[in-house]
Design a protein around this motif. Sequence first.
Motif, PDB file in Angstrom:
ATOM      1  N   SER A 193      41.756  34.191  78.957  1.00  0.00           N
ATOM      2  CA  SER A 193      42.106  34.711  77.620  1.00  0.00           C
ATOM      3  C   SER A 193      40.859  34.936  76.781  1.00  0.00           C
ATOM      4  CB  SER A 193      43.023  33.736  76.890  1.00  0.00           C
ATOM      5  OG  SER A 193      44.135  33.479  77.679  1.00  0.00           O
ATOM      6  N   ARG A 198      38.165  35.869  77.851  1.00  0.00           N
ATOM      7  CA  ARG A 198      37.390  36.965  78.455  1.00  0.00           C
ATOM      8  C   ARG A 198      38.215  38.245  78.551  1.00  0.00           C
ATOM      9  NH1 ARG A 198      35.658  32.304  79.537  1.00  0.00           N
ATOM     10  NH2 ARG A 198      33.442  31.875  79.843  1.00  0.00           N
ATOM     11  N   ALA A 199      39.108  38.405  77.595  1.00  0.00           N
ATOM     12  CA  ALA A 199      39.846  39.668  77.428  1.00  0.00           C
ATOM     13  C   ALA A 199      40.811  39.987  78.565  1.00  0.00           C
ATOM     14  CB  ALA A 199      38.868  40.831  77.236  1.00  0.00           C
TER      15      ALA A 199
END
Length: 259
Positions: free
Chosen positions: A127, A129-130
């Motif tokens: 989450s 790290r996109a």
Amino acid sequence: MNRSLATWDKAKRERRKMTMITAYDLTSARLAEAAGIDALLVGDSLGMVVGGEPDTLRVSLEQIQYHTAIVARAVTKPLIMADLPFGSFEESPTQAFAACARLLKAGAQIVKLEGGAEMVETVAFLSRRAVPVCAHIGLTPQHIRQIGGFKRQGKTPEAAAQLLEDALALADAGARMLLMEAIPSDLAAEITARLPIPTIGIGAGPETDAQVLVLHDVLGLTPGNTPSFAKTYLDGARLITSALADYAREVREGVFPAQ
Ligand code: KIV
């Protein structure tokens, strides 16, 4: 219909039910899009439904990547969720991130991973790290060797409490959705009420924010092999077999092709 996750968050706030179905190929993805289904799951059920395997354990990341790319090419409207297959993410958050990057590059908007509390650290890592994550709890088919088969989960008060705790921890860690499979309806309802993120149910009763089914079950293509919680909306196996038999008969009788 819009493929963004914000659409799902809004639907949750407005208490609008969302729909999801599995899709592994271009034709089924386009049919589901035309039917207005909100999301397509490139699930590792692929191994059983398409590959004829007894469970999902042999499905590879390359296979999910390949089918995700096909589905992503086929449609523009539904959200595309891709499964992280067994062995592609459990060792470490970095292993999971590498696998997720491949699925997002193939066209997935969100990845799904099976597991409860033991996956909280990974979900938090992804989450941050996109990587949007849907956590999958309850009956987790990748764990059947440990569970001992495709069995309903959360039946005892202790097991139900553990699932609730897992759900809260996964949402806290940043999961954007939670899929619950084969758990009691009242437990799924409680989890849905307590979580700020959309929940998706399969064999988890009517109170989840969304429902998902395997396309082949919905279309009646797997007679005799359909889970009890699925609903079949078409006598697909009979209709398709009969069309194929008509074709074969016409060829044998010289009716098709015509002069
Ligand atoms: O792989 C799959 O299709 C799934 C659904 C059964 C939820 O995980």
